[in-house]
Design an enzyme around this catalytic site. Sequence first.
Site, PDB file in Angstrom:
ATOM      1  N   GLU A  75      24.157  51.594 -42.804  1.00 49.30           N
ATOM      2  CA  GLU A  75      24.122  53.063 -42.858  1.00 49.30           C
ATOM      3  C   GLU A  75      25.539  53.631 -42.925  1.00 49.30           C
ATOM      4  OE1 GLU A  75      19.879  53.702 -40.477  1.00 49.30           O
ATOM      5  OE2 GLU A  75      21.765  53.808 -39.381  1.00 49.30           O
ATOM      6  N   ALA A 130      18.575  60.399 -37.358  1.00 47.14           N
ATOM      7  CA  ALA A 130      19.430  60.119 -36.201  1.00 47.14           C
ATOM      8  C   ALA A 130      18.551  59.927 -34.982  1.00 47.14           C
ATOM      9  CB  ALA A 130      20.419  61.256 -35.967  1.00 47.14           C
ATOM     10  N   ASP A 152      19.922  60.709 -44.139  1.00 39.22           N
ATOM     11  CA  ASP A 152      19.550  59.774 -43.078  1.00 39.22           C
ATOM     12  C   ASP A 152      19.087  60.548 -41.850  1.00 39.22           C
ATOM     13  OD1 ASP A 152      19.113  57.365 -41.825  1.00 39.22           O
ATOM     14  OD2 ASP A 152      21.191  56.686 -41.896  1.00 39.22           O
TER      15      ASP A 152
END
EC number: 5.3.1.6
Length: 219
Positions: free
Chosen positions: A103, A83, A81
């Site tokens: 998430e 950020a 993922d």
Amino acid sequence: MNQLEMKKLAAQAALQYVKADTIVGVGSGSTVNCFIEALGTIKDKIQGAVAASKESEELLRKQGIEVFNANDVSSLDIYVDGADEINPQKMMIKGGGAALTREKIVAALAKKFICIVDSSKQVDVLGSTFPLPVEVIPMARSQVGRKLVALGGSPEYREDVVTDNGNVILDVHNFSILNPVEMEKELNNVSGVVTNGIFALRGADVVIVGTPEGAKIID
């Protein structure tokens, strides 16, 4: 080198962590979109993916990657993922794309969290450049907003945004998050808050930063 090229470098470098015959956890956002595209080049190597947003699900399917429901897997080898901000302790602010709750759910399934970012996302203190997203049950929006003000923040209702879970987002400005773990816990204990965008209790294990000099790996 522009920002998109740096995102692509980080995304491509994350492929080295993908093991054969595994199901990959996939987050959401522009950098993750680059990763999904890269993942498509090795789609025959993996079983499929669990996605943290409906948008990511659609992109995975377009790449010919099978999408699994999070309820159908007991664990994931990795979760990849992006950020909105990340500090030197690998703690993050996420939720710019309003997928923060899902998430967190998919990240919690993973043995290893790999965060892919470009260098503009690195900060010393969380909250320095990006407001903190908080997902809120709609009927609690005003009540939660008052609590956030009492905690020193300046919440702003993100208009015309409904999360994949049917909730709303408050973006909290002016939070300097010196103790991310405690702040994450405190905000999650507020009635009406589903979760907040601090990823400190479950931070990243590996950070891959796209820079003009190439992909830099921090583990």
